[in-house]
Design a protein around this motif. Structure first.
Motif, PDB file in Angstrom:
ATOM      1  N   LEU A   1      44.825  43.413  39.093  1.00 16.74           N
ATOM      2  CA  LEU A   1      44.379  42.153  38.498  1.00 16.74           C
ATOM      3  C   LEU A   1      42.949  41.823  38.921  1.00 16.74           C
ATOM      4  CD1 LEU A   1      47.653  40.071  38.909  1.00 16.74           C
ATOM      5  CD2 LEU A   1      46.561  40.658  36.734  1.00 16.74           C
ATOM      6  N   MET A   2      42.634  42.013  40.187  1.00 19.33           N
ATOM      7  CA  MET A   2      41.284  41.727  40.698  1.00 19.33           C
ATOM      8  C   MET A   2      40.234  42.620  40.029  1.00 19.33           C
ATOM      9  SD  MET A   2      41.506  39.481  43.288  1.00 19.33           S
ATOM     10  CE  MET A   2      42.811  38.822  44.297  1.00 19.33           C
ATOM     11  N   ALA A   3      40.581  43.884  39.819  1.00 23.29           N
ATOM     12  CA  ALA A   3      39.640  44.800  39.174  1.00 23.29           C
ATOM     13  C   ALA A   3      39.347  44.369  37.742  1.00 23.29           C
ATOM     14  CB  ALA A   3      40.198  46.227  39.194  1.00 23.29           C
ATOM     15  N   GLU A   4      40.333  43.833  37.061  1.00 14.66           N
ATOM     16  CA  GLU A   4      40.193  43.405  35.675  1.00 14.66           C
ATOM     17  C   GLU A   4      39.524  42.035  35.541  1.00 14.66           C
ATOM     18  OE1 GLU A   4      40.526  44.309  31.715  1.00 14.66           O
ATOM     19  OE2 GLU A   4      41.111  45.599  33.374  1.00 14.66           O
ATOM     20  N   ALA A   5      39.620  41.217  36.587  1.00 12.15           N
ATOM     21  CA  ALA A   5      39.142  39.827  36.532  1.00 12.15           C
ATOM     22  C   ALA A   5      37.633  39.731  36.392  1.00 12.15           C
ATOM     23  CB  ALA A   5      39.576  39.084  37.793  1.00 12.15           C
ATOM     24  N   ASP A   6      37.187  38.701  35.676  1.00  7.48           N
ATOM     25  CA  ASP A   6      35.763  38.389  35.586  1.00  7.48           C
ATOM     26  C   ASP A   6      35.315  37.608  36.815  1.00  7.48           C
ATOM     27  OD1 ASP A   6      35.275  39.461  32.942  1.00  7.48           O
ATOM     28  OD2 ASP A   6      36.513  37.810  32.220  1.00  7.48           O
ATOM     29  N   GLU A   7      36.215  36.759  37.316  1.00 10.35           N
ATOM     30  CA  GLU A   7      35.902  35.962  38.501  1.00 10.35           C
ATOM     31  C   GLU A   7      37.110  35.921  39.431  1.00 10.35           C
ATOM     32  OE1 GLU A   7      33.723  32.211  38.052  1.00 10.35           O
ATOM     33  OE2 GLU A   7      33.745  32.613  35.891  1.00 10.35           O
TER      34      GLU A   7
ATOM     35  N   ARG B   1      31.487  38.333  37.593  1.00 14.72           N
ATOM     36  CA  ARG B   1      30.877  39.369  36.766  1.00 14.72           C
ATOM     37  C   ARG B   1      29.487  38.939  36.323  1.00 14.72           C
ATOM     38  NH1 ARG B   1      34.136  43.437  35.730  1.00 14.72           N
ATOM     39  NH2 ARG B   1      36.117  42.642  35.065  1.00 14.72           N
ATOM     40  N   GLY B   2      28.558  39.872  36.392  1.00 17.37           N
ATOM     41  CA  GLY B   2      27.201  39.572  35.980  1.00 17.37           C
ATOM     42  C   GLY B   2      26.286  39.161  37.118  1.00 17.37           C
ATOM     43  N   GLU B   3      26.878  38.830  38.263  1.00 21.04           N
ATOM     44  CA  GLU B   3      26.042  38.470  39.435  1.00 21.04           C
ATOM     45  C   GLU B   3      25.985  39.659  40.371  1.00 21.04           C
ATOM     46  OE1 GLU B   3      27.289  34.983  41.493  1.00 21.04           O
ATOM     47  OE2 GLU B   3      26.876  33.680  39.782  1.00 21.04           O
ATOM     48  N   THR B   4      24.843  39.839  40.975  1.00 19.43           N
ATOM     49  CA  THR B   4      24.721  40.891  41.981  1.00 19.43           C
ATOM     50  C   THR B   4      24.643  40.237  43.331  1.00 19.43           C
ATOM     51  OG1 THR B   4      22.329  40.911  41.724  1.00 19.43           O
ATOM     52  CG2 THR B   4      23.574  42.498  40.426  1.00 19.43           C
ATOM     53  N   GLY B   5      25.211  40.863  44.305  1.00 18.33           N
ATOM     54  CA  GLY B   5      25.255  40.246  45.615  1.00 18.33           C
ATOM     55  C   GLY B   5      24.533  41.039  46.595  1.00 18.33           C
TER      56      GLY B   5
END
Length: 137
Positions: free
Chosen positions: A112-118, A133-137
């Motif tokens: 579920l975590m792998a599929e999640a956007d947030e 998703r879309g943010e780099t850390g």
């Protein structure tokens, strides 16, 4: 999909209710009635909150791979929030059935975590973003 995860009684559900802009449009699956995949398939709303998956998995004879396939099919094309209770935290239960449940939840939660956007962790009412998703850390 946005996942909220935290320990038991850490304020996940209250946080999610306060986070929602229009709570009335969300259909809660798992709260106030027995959680089932049949119930998920019947949901007509395009906004779903899945709650208490670990309780359902404990009562089910389904393994985590089958549960994953049913969940993904049930939420396809819908805005989804998933509330997960962290039942492991590194502690290995003595009871074999509880160990099995912890392991099943661990594998299902990873998928579920792998599929999640947030992914947001709620710890005693405080939120910490773990994935966006879309943010780099």
């Amino acid at each position: 999909m946005h996942i909220f995860i935290g320990g038991a009684h850490n304020g996940k559900r209250e946080f999610v209710r306060n986070w929602m802009e229009e709570p009335s449009q969300w259909e809660w699956v798992g709260e106030g009635h027995a959680w089932s995949l049949d119930r998920l398939a019947e949901v007509d709303s395009e906004f779903i909150v899945l709650d208490r998956i670990e309780e359902w998995l404990e009562r089910s004879s389904m393994d985590e791979a089958d549960a994953w396939n049913h969940i993904i099919k049930g939420i396809e094309g819908k805005e989804t929030v998933v509330i997960l209770t962290d039942i492991g935290r590194g502690i290995v239960p003595v009871d074999p059935e509880q160990r099995k449940l912890r392991d099943q939840c661990g594998r299902l939660y990873q998928w579920l975590m792998a599929e999640a956007d947030e992914v947001t962790r709620i710890w005693y009412g405080l939120a910490q973003t773990l994935k966006k998703r879309g943010e780099t850390g």
